[in-house]
Design a protein around this motif. Structure first.
Motif, PDB file in Angstrom:
ATOM      1  N   PRO A 107       0.812  -1.228   0.000  1.00  0.00           N
ATOM      2  CA  PRO A 107       0.000   0.000   0.000  1.00  0.00           C
ATOM      3  C   PRO A 107       0.841   1.271   0.000  1.00  0.00           C
ATOM      4  CG  PRO A 107       0.047  -0.974   2.191  1.00  0.00           C
ATOM      5  CD  PRO A 107       0.703  -1.962   1.284  1.00  0.00           C
ATOM      6  N   VAL A 108       0.205   2.365  -0.409  1.00  0.00           N
ATOM      7  CA  VAL A 108       0.817   3.686  -0.315  1.00  0.00           C
ATOM      8  C   VAL A 108       0.664   4.182   1.121  1.00  0.00           C
ATOM      9  CG1 VAL A 108       0.678   6.089  -1.070  1.00  0.00           C
ATOM     10  CG2 VAL A 108       0.369   4.230  -2.724  1.00  0.00           C
ATOM     11  N   THR A 109       1.740   4.709   1.688  1.00  0.00           N
ATOM     12  CA  THR A 109       1.717   5.268   3.037  1.00  0.00           C
ATOM     13  C   THR A 109       2.231   6.702   2.986  1.00  0.00           C
ATOM     14  OG1 THR A 109       2.043   3.115   4.106  1.00  0.00           O
ATOM     15  CG2 THR A 109       2.610   5.063   5.392  1.00  0.00           C
ATOM     16  N   CYS A 110       1.341   7.654   3.179  1.00  0.00           N
ATOM     17  CA  CYS A 110       1.710   9.069   3.142  1.00  0.00           C
ATOM     18  C   CYS A 110       2.064   9.564   4.530  1.00  0.00           C
ATOM     19  CB  CYS A 110       0.561   9.898   2.571  1.00  0.00           C
ATOM     20  SG  CYS A 110       0.167   9.543   0.848  1.00  0.00           S
ATOM     21  N   PHE A 111       3.220  10.198   4.667  1.00  0.00           N
ATOM     22  CA  PHE A 111       3.632  10.763   5.940  1.00  0.00           C
ATOM     23  C   PHE A 111       2.929  12.109   6.166  1.00  0.00           C
ATOM     24  CE2 PHE A 111       7.820   8.439   6.966  1.00  0.00           C
ATOM     25  CZ  PHE A 111       7.325   7.261   6.461  1.00  0.00           C
ATOM     26  N   ARG A 112       3.119  12.659   7.337  1.00  0.00           N
ATOM     27  CA  ARG A 112       2.460  13.916   7.712  1.00  0.00           C
ATOM     28  C   ARG A 112       2.727  15.012   6.673  1.00  0.00           C
ATOM     29  NH1 ARG A 112       0.364  15.651  12.360  1.00  0.00           N
ATOM     30  NH2 ARG A 112       1.293  13.903  13.528  1.00  0.00           N
ATOM     31  N   ASP A 113       1.652  15.709   6.269  1.00  0.00           N
ATOM     32  CA  ASP A 113       1.691  16.851   5.354  1.00  0.00           C
ATOM     33  C   ASP A 113       2.067  16.484   3.915  1.00  0.00           C
ATOM     34  OD1 ASP A 113       0.981  18.588   7.429  1.00  0.00           O
ATOM     35  OD2 ASP A 113       3.076  18.900   8.008  1.00  0.00           O
ATOM     36  N   ALA A 114       2.200  15.197   3.617  1.00  0.00           N
ATOM     37  CA  ALA A 114       2.529  14.801   2.247  1.00  0.00           C
ATOM     38  C   ALA A 114       1.333  15.036   1.337  1.00  0.00           C
ATOM     39  CB  ALA A 114       2.933  13.335   2.211  1.00  0.00           C
ATOM     40  N   CYS A 115       1.635  15.255   0.046  1.00  0.00           N
ATOM     41  CA  CYS A 115       0.596  15.480  -0.967  1.00  0.00           C
ATOM     42  C   CYS A 115       0.932  14.602  -2.170  1.00  0.00           C
ATOM     43  CB  CYS A 115       0.572  16.952  -1.363  1.00  0.00           C
ATOM     44  SG  CYS A 115      -0.853  17.412  -2.368  1.00  0.00           S
ATOM     45  N   TYR A 117     -11.224   2.895  10.582  1.00  0.00           N
ATOM     46  CA  TYR A 117     -10.375   2.098   9.707  1.00  0.00           C
ATOM     47  C   TYR A 117      -9.109   2.845   9.313  1.00  0.00           C
ATOM     48  CZ  TYR A 117     -14.529  -0.744   9.667  1.00  0.00           C
ATOM     49  OH  TYR A 117     -15.586  -1.516  10.065  1.00  0.00           O
ATOM     50  N   SER A 118      -8.024   2.090   9.200  1.00  0.00           N
ATOM     51  CA  SER A 118      -6.733   2.693   8.873  1.00  0.00           C
ATOM     52  C   SER A 118      -6.165   2.179   7.556  1.00  0.00           C
ATOM     53  CB  SER A 118      -5.720   2.430  10.003  1.00  0.00           C
ATOM     54  OG  SER A 118      -5.474   1.040  10.130  1.00  0.00           O
ATOM     55  N   CYS A 119      -6.945   1.397   6.820  1.00  0.00           N
ATOM     56  CA  CYS A 119      -6.499   0.913   5.519  1.00  0.00           C
ATOM     57  C   CYS A 119      -7.709   0.715   4.618  1.00  0.00           C
ATOM     58  CB  CYS A 119      -5.730  -0.396   5.671  1.00  0.00           C
ATOM     59  SG  CYS A 119      -5.086  -1.070   4.112  1.00  0.00           S
ATOM     60  N   TYR A 120      -7.644   1.268   3.423  1.00  0.00           N
ATOM     61  CA  TYR A 120      -8.713   1.122   2.432  1.00  0.00           C
ATOM     62  C   TYR A 120      -8.101   0.582   1.140  1.00  0.00           C
ATOM     63  CZ  TYR A 120     -11.934   3.748   5.387  1.00  0.00           C
ATOM     64  OH  TYR A 120     -12.751   4.146   6.432  1.00  0.00           O
ATOM     65  N   ALA A 121      -8.781  -0.397   0.535  1.00  0.00           N
ATOM     66  CA  ALA A 121      -8.262  -1.036  -0.676  1.00  0.00           C
ATOM     67  C   ALA A 121      -9.353  -1.154  -1.722  1.00  0.00           C
ATOM     68  CB  ALA A 121      -7.695  -2.420  -0.345  1.00  0.00           C
ATOM     69  N   VAL A 181     -13.951  -4.983  -6.009  1.00  0.00           N
ATOM     70  CA  VAL A 181     -14.024  -5.313  -4.589  1.00  0.00           C
ATOM     71  C   VAL A 181     -13.442  -4.145  -3.806  1.00  0.00           C
ATOM     72  CG1 VAL A 181     -13.387  -6.965  -2.781  1.00  0.00           C
ATOM     73  CG2 VAL A 181     -13.693  -7.756  -5.141  1.00  0.00           C
ATOM     74  N   ARG A 182     -14.135  -3.761  -2.735  1.00  0.00           N
ATOM     75  CA  ARG A 182     -13.639  -2.701  -1.854  1.00  0.00           C
ATOM     76  C   ARG A 182     -13.508  -3.248  -0.446  1.00  0.00           C
ATOM     77  NH1 ARG A 182     -13.778   1.802  -4.949  1.00  0.00           N
ATOM     78  NH2 ARG A 182     -15.288   1.810  -6.659  1.00  0.00           N
ATOM     79  N   ILE A 183     -12.387  -2.916   0.202  1.00  0.00           N
ATOM     80  CA  ILE A 183     -12.081  -3.464   1.524  1.00  0.00           C
ATOM     81  C   ILE A 183     -11.659  -2.338   2.453  1.00  0.00           C
ATOM     82  CG2 ILE A 183     -10.792  -5.238   2.770  1.00  0.00           C
ATOM     83  CD1 ILE A 183     -10.275  -5.347  -0.858  1.00  0.00           C
ATOM     84  N   ALA A 184     -12.078  -2.413   3.715  1.00  0.00           N
ATOM     85  CA  ALA A 184     -11.628  -1.482   4.752  1.00  0.00           C
ATOM     86  C   ALA A 184     -11.253  -2.289   5.980  1.00  0.00           C
ATOM     87  CB  ALA A 184     -12.721  -0.474   5.094  1.00  0.00           C
ATOM     88  N   GLY A 185     -10.115  -1.981   6.561  1.00  0.00           N
ATOM     89  CA  GLY A 185      -9.665  -2.717   7.735  1.00  0.00           C
ATOM     90  C   GLY A 185      -9.151  -1.796   8.816  1.00  0.00           C
ATOM     91  N   ILE A 186      -9.382  -2.190  10.069  1.00  0.00           N
ATOM     92  CA  ILE A 186      -8.857  -1.411  11.189  1.00  0.00           C
ATOM     93  C   ILE A 186      -7.334  -1.448  11.187  1.00  0.00           C
ATOM     94  CG2 ILE A 186      -8.680  -1.345  13.713  1.00  0.00           C
ATOM     95  CD1 ILE A 186     -11.606  -2.042  13.872  1.00  0.00           C
ATOM     96  N   GLU A 187      -6.757  -2.589  10.809  1.00  0.00           N
ATOM     97  CA  GLU A 187      -5.315  -2.735  10.702  1.00  0.00           C
ATOM     98  C   GLU A 187      -4.954  -3.125   9.266  1.00  0.00           C
ATOM     99  OE1 GLU A 187      -3.276  -1.925  12.998  1.00  0.00           O
ATOM    100  OE2 GLU A 187      -4.683  -1.733  14.672  1.00  0.00           O
ATOM    101  N   LEU A 244      -4.743  -3.934  -7.886  1.00  0.00           N
ATOM    102  CA  LEU A 244      -4.892  -3.630  -6.467  1.00  0.00           C
ATOM    103  C   LEU A 244      -4.382  -2.220  -6.210  1.00  0.00           C
ATOM    104  CD1 LEU A 244      -5.387  -4.326  -3.457  1.00  0.00           C
ATOM    105  CD2 LEU A 244      -3.079  -5.309  -3.418  1.00  0.00           C
ATOM    106  N   ASP A 245      -5.210  -1.396  -5.575  1.00  0.00           N
ATOM    107  CA  ASP A 245      -4.840  -0.022  -5.240  1.00  0.00           C
ATOM    108  C   ASP A 245      -5.274   0.216  -3.800  1.00  0.00           C
ATOM    109  OD1 ASP A 245      -4.080   2.606  -5.297  1.00  0.00           O
ATOM    110  OD2 ASP A 245      -5.759   3.299  -6.520  1.00  0.00           O
ATOM    111  N   TRP A 246      -4.302   0.467  -2.909  1.00  0.00           N
ATOM    112  CA  TRP A 246      -4.676   0.634  -1.500  1.00  0.00           C
ATOM    113  C   TRP A 246      -3.786   1.634  -0.789  1.00  0.00           C
ATOM    114  CZ3 TRP A 246      -2.949  -4.004   2.021  1.00  0.00           C
ATOM    115  CH2 TRP A 246      -1.828  -4.649   1.479  1.00  0.00           C
ATOM    116  N   VAL A 247      -4.328   2.189   0.286  1.00  0.00           N
ATOM    117  CA  VAL A 247      -3.648   3.255   1.015  1.00  0.00           C
ATOM    118  C   VAL A 247      -3.852   3.045   2.512  1.00  0.00           C
ATOM    119  CG1 VAL A 247      -5.688   4.765   0.855  1.00  0.00           C
ATOM    120  CG2 VAL A 247      -3.434   5.776   1.250  1.00  0.00           C
TER     121      VAL A 247
END
Length: 310
Positions: A137-145, A222-226, A275-281, A163-166
């Motif tokens: 997955p893509v993980t953006c740090f603070r203030d990233a664009c 949730y902290s991850c969406y795919a 398919v769309r997925i959301a997970g707490i972890e 697959l596209d997830w963040v």
């Protein structure tokens, strides 16, 4: 299996650009072109399964920095099965102290203001071939664009799993949905006819509006969406497996959100599935993907599949 790569001489492709061209020689996938320039890096390890190849899409320094612009073009040759992976999450930084003085130009058609990180992917998938895009997955740090645009052009009976997830960011440091903006656009064309277009835009609300909700509040808990798109004949067994799981789901009220949610819907022409997925972890989503896509082992082999979702 031996994988060949032909690298262009330095200076013949622009900074941040990459090019992958594969074709089938007997039962071996070879590359007539596998080239990249800083900050992009493309690597193809050897695999033993016939008709299958892997390319890792990576970046120097472990991530992309504000102002980086990456542009990748891919041509998947007839009857070739190409698996695109990354090594660890695609980290997007706002900036770092050793920021280089010069940056590559943004790809044409991408709105790239100063500090915005952009990545474009343009893929042609020829007849009887397949692309399996299974990055971390893509993980953006603070203030990233970050802005990402991905276009896929399928010919005749080609296949794709996209697959596209963040993730929410660095939860361990208290950064949850703390980036400035994330935008991802995916379009799929079959014989020049667009059959799917998906856009995800995540950004903070205008603080001047009354009682604005933060991005974190809007997306909690949730902290991850795919998002997963499957299309073409080589995905039929995987889609059948996912559909049987979906039919078995029982809907009932709960006192708290489940650890993982997912939904399934057909693409308009009836030959594809979203398919769309959301997970707490994030690990919950990764495990679901690993288990649900296991029928892909029959297509790319155990060794290749085992390199995804590590």
């Amino acid at each position: 299996m031996t994988t060949f790569s032909v690298l262009k001489k330095p200076g013949t492709i622009a900074a941040g650009h990459g090019r992958i061209v594969s074709w089938l020689h007997n039962s071996t996938v070879v590359f007539s072109e596998l080239s990249s320039t800083y900050p992009l890096k493309l690597l193809s390890p050897r695999v033993t399964d016939p008709g299958v190849a892997i390319v890792y899409v990576m970046s120097y320094g472990g991530g992309l920095v504000g102002g980086d612009h990456v542009n990748i073009s891919v041509d998947v040759g007839k009857e070739t099965k190409l698996v695109l992976l990354s090594q660890g999450s695609t980290k997007v930084f706002k900036a770092r102290p050793d920021r280089r003085a010069s940056t590559p130009l943004a790809p044409a058609g991408v709105n790239a203001l100063p500090g915005i990180t952009t990545q474009t992917l343009d893929v042609t998938i020829n007849a009887q071939s397949a692309l399996f895009l299974l990055p971390d997955p893509v993980t953006c740090f603070r203030d990233a664009c970050y802005t990402q645009v991905q276009n896929f052009h399928l010919l005749d009976d080609a296949s794709i799993i996209l697959l596209d997830w963040v993730t929410s960011g660095r939860k361990s440091t208290g950064e949850e949905w703390a980036f400035t903006k994330y935008r991802s656009t995916n379009e799929i064309f079959v014989n020049s006819h667009r059959i799917a277009r998906d856009i995800l835009l995540l950004e903070e609300s205008d603080p001047s509006k009354p009682d604005p909700r933060t991005l974190k509040d809007s997306l909690a808990p949730y902290s991850c969406y795919a998002m997963l798109i499957l299309y073409g004949p080589l995905t039929n067994a995987v889609v059948a497996h996912i559909s049987s799981q979906y039919q078995a789901i029982s809907v009932y009220k709960t006192s708290s959100p489940p650890d993982l949610l997912w939904s399934l819907s057909p693409i308009a022409d009836g030959m594809g599935t979203v398919v769309r997925i959301a997970g707490i972890e994030t690990e919950d989503v990764k495990k679901w993907l690993r288990d649900t896509l296991k029928k892909l082992r029959d297509i790319v082999g155990d060794d290749v599949y085992g390199k995804a979702f590590l």
